[in-house]
Design a protein around this motif. Structure first.
Motif, PDB file in Angstrom:
ATOM      1  N   SER A 179      -3.447   1.649   0.296  1.00  0.00           N
ATOM      2  CA  SER A 179      -3.884   2.523  -0.975  1.00  0.00           C
ATOM      3  C   SER A 179      -2.359   3.986  -0.504  1.00  0.00           C
ATOM      4  O   SER A 179      -2.259   3.701   0.305  1.00  0.00           O
ATOM      5  N   GLY A 180      -2.988   4.906  -1.475  1.00  0.00           N
ATOM      6  CA  GLY A 180      -1.911   6.189  -1.301  1.00  0.00           C
ATOM      7  C   GLY A 180      -2.263   7.282  -0.411  1.00  0.00           C
ATOM      8  O   GLY A 180      -4.080   6.975  -0.158  1.00  0.00           O
ATOM      9  N   PHE A 217       0.922   9.490  -4.248  1.00  0.00           N
ATOM     10  CA  PHE A 217       1.395   8.861  -3.397  1.00  0.00           C
ATOM     11  C   PHE A 217       2.186  10.953  -2.382  1.00  0.00           C
ATOM     12  O   PHE A 217       3.076  11.268  -3.059  1.00  0.00           O
ATOM     13  N   SER A 262       7.797   7.201  -7.160  1.00  0.00           N
ATOM     14  CA  SER A 262       6.300   6.799  -6.472  1.00  0.00           C
ATOM     15  C   SER A 262       5.164   7.409  -7.560  1.00  0.00           C
ATOM     16  O   SER A 262       5.341   8.252  -8.262  1.00  0.00           O
ATOM     17  N   ALA A 263       3.557   6.679  -7.538  1.00  0.00           N
ATOM     18  CA  ALA A 263       3.487   7.040  -8.452  1.00  0.00           C
ATOM     19  C   ALA A 263       2.398   8.310  -8.147  1.00  0.00           C
ATOM     20  O   ALA A 263       2.244   8.828  -6.664  1.00  0.00           O
ATOM     21  N   THR A 277       5.452   3.366  -9.580  1.00  0.00           N
ATOM     22  CA  THR A 277       5.683   2.136  -8.575  1.00  0.00           C
ATOM     23  C   THR A 277       5.321   2.647  -7.562  1.00  0.00           C
ATOM     24  O   THR A 277       4.674   3.810  -7.006  1.00  0.00           O
ATOM     25  N   THR A 278       4.203   1.717  -7.000  1.00  0.00           N
ATOM     26  CA  THR A 278       3.754   1.589  -5.807  1.00  0.00           C
ATOM     27  C   THR A 278       4.071   1.315  -4.389  1.00  0.00           C
ATOM     28  O   THR A 278       3.680   0.739  -3.353  1.00  0.00           O
ATOM     29  N   ASN A 279       5.240   0.907  -4.711  1.00  0.00           N
ATOM     30  CA  ASN A 279       5.359   0.366  -3.685  1.00  0.00           C
ATOM     31  C   ASN A 279       7.395   0.739  -3.305  1.00  0.00           C
ATOM     32  O   ASN A 279       8.001   0.510  -4.986  1.00  0.00           O
ATOM     33  N   THR A 325       1.600   2.765   2.703  1.00  0.00           N
ATOM     34  CA  THR A 325       2.777   1.117   2.216  1.00  0.00           C
ATOM     35  C   THR A 325       3.713   1.455   3.519  1.00  0.00           C
ATOM     36  O   THR A 325       4.063   0.353   4.632  1.00  0.00           O
TER      37      THR A 325
END
Length: 299
Positions: A122-123, A196, A192-193, A217-219, A94
């Motif tokens: 993706s991560g 990551f 973060s998840a 979260t991933t964002n 991201t």
């Protein structure tokens, strides 16, 4: 081999046939001929799709390497009269998508409109795995400090950013002259998840107890929204704060040196990048250099 790789990657003969632009019976027949030539079963055919056999899993890295070499050969031949064809598969975390790709993608596509270009976000671990197994040509991953050496990948640092403590303007920590590690005890965290790099950094440097993690979260923009809403505190790259929740989130001074996250460009070491990939590497380096000049890290 191209048909087999597509069938394994997509898990479906029908989807593979659609991707390569031939009928499913023809594709299935070609894969069976390959099985006969190699004298091994390559696909496990099921009612709901296909799976690679144990033999196919062993051969798949070599198949992808052959396909990549064939693509590079064709692109090199096309380069004689200008880059008129080719394909690039890029994976990005991201952070890279937010900082680099809004400039890189239109620049590249306008310069080389006939090159097939795709990006998968993706991560870091997911991108690294996909580059390693040949599904992606290039990856943009985030690392904390120095990554463990991996002889199968070539890594080039592109940009770096500080990771700073972010709290709501109304949070008690916002009023402290200096926040210490001890002040983080008992605080609710937005993180973060797993998978990551930012999560790895937070777990290693600050080790928030599981019971204190209230939001994953991933964002990073979601992290900022949660911080602004006083859901918890977060450690985020400084660039994340630009133009987002600037009035609601503050970064108090801390008694620890802000760690850094570095975006790296990775590719496989055992293959030479095709012309279309080389042009993308050049664009990434140029845009990264411009961003680093405009956003120096000041100690």
């Amino acid at each position: 081999m191209r048909y087999l790789e597509a069938a394994i990657r997509l898990g479906s003969l029908r989807k593979a046939a659609q991707e390569v632009g031939i009928g499913q019976p023809t594709l299935s027949q070609q894969i069976r001929r390959l099985e006969e030539d190699l004298n091994v079963v390559l696909l496990i055919r099921r009612a709901n799709g296909v799976l690679p056999s144990a033999e196919a899993r062993i051969l798949l890295p070599h198949i992808r390497q052959v396909l990549q070499a064939d693509r590079a050969l064709r692109e090199e031949a096309g380069l004689i009269n200008g880059l008129r064809s080719g394909s690039v598969r890029l994976g990005a975390v991201t952070t890279a998508s937010q900082i680099l790709l809004p400039r890189v993608v239109p620049l590249y596509r306008n310069s080389f409109p006939n090159v097939r270009f795709s990006v998968w976000e993706s991560g870091s671990q997911g991108v690294r795995d996909s580059v390693t197994n040949g599904e992606l040509d290039l990856g943009l991953v985030v690392r904390a400090n120095d990554p463990a050496s991996d002889a199968s990948l070539t890594a080039t640092d592109l940009i770096s950013d500080e990771v700073v403590l972010c709290v709501s303007r109304r949070h008690p920590l916002a009023g402290k002259s200096t926040v210490g590690i001890q002040d983080l005890a008992g605080q609710s965290w937005v993180v973060s998840a797993h998978g990551f790099a930012l999560r790895e950094l937070v777990d290693t440097a600050f080790a928030p107890p599981a019971q204190d993690i209230v939001y994953e979260t991933t964002n990073p923009h979601t992290s900022l929204l949660m911080v602004a809403a006083r859901v918890g505190i977060a450690m985020l790259p400084r660039h994340t704060l630009r133009d987002h929740c600037a009035d609601e989130v503050v970064t108090p001074a801390t008694d620890w040196e802000p760690p850094q996250l570095t975006v790296c460009m990775i590719r496989r070491s055992d293959t030479q990048p095709a012309p279309a990939v080389r042009k993308l590497i050049q664009a990434l380096r140029e845009v990264s250099a411009d961003w680093s000049r405009d956003h120096p890290i000041v100690r």
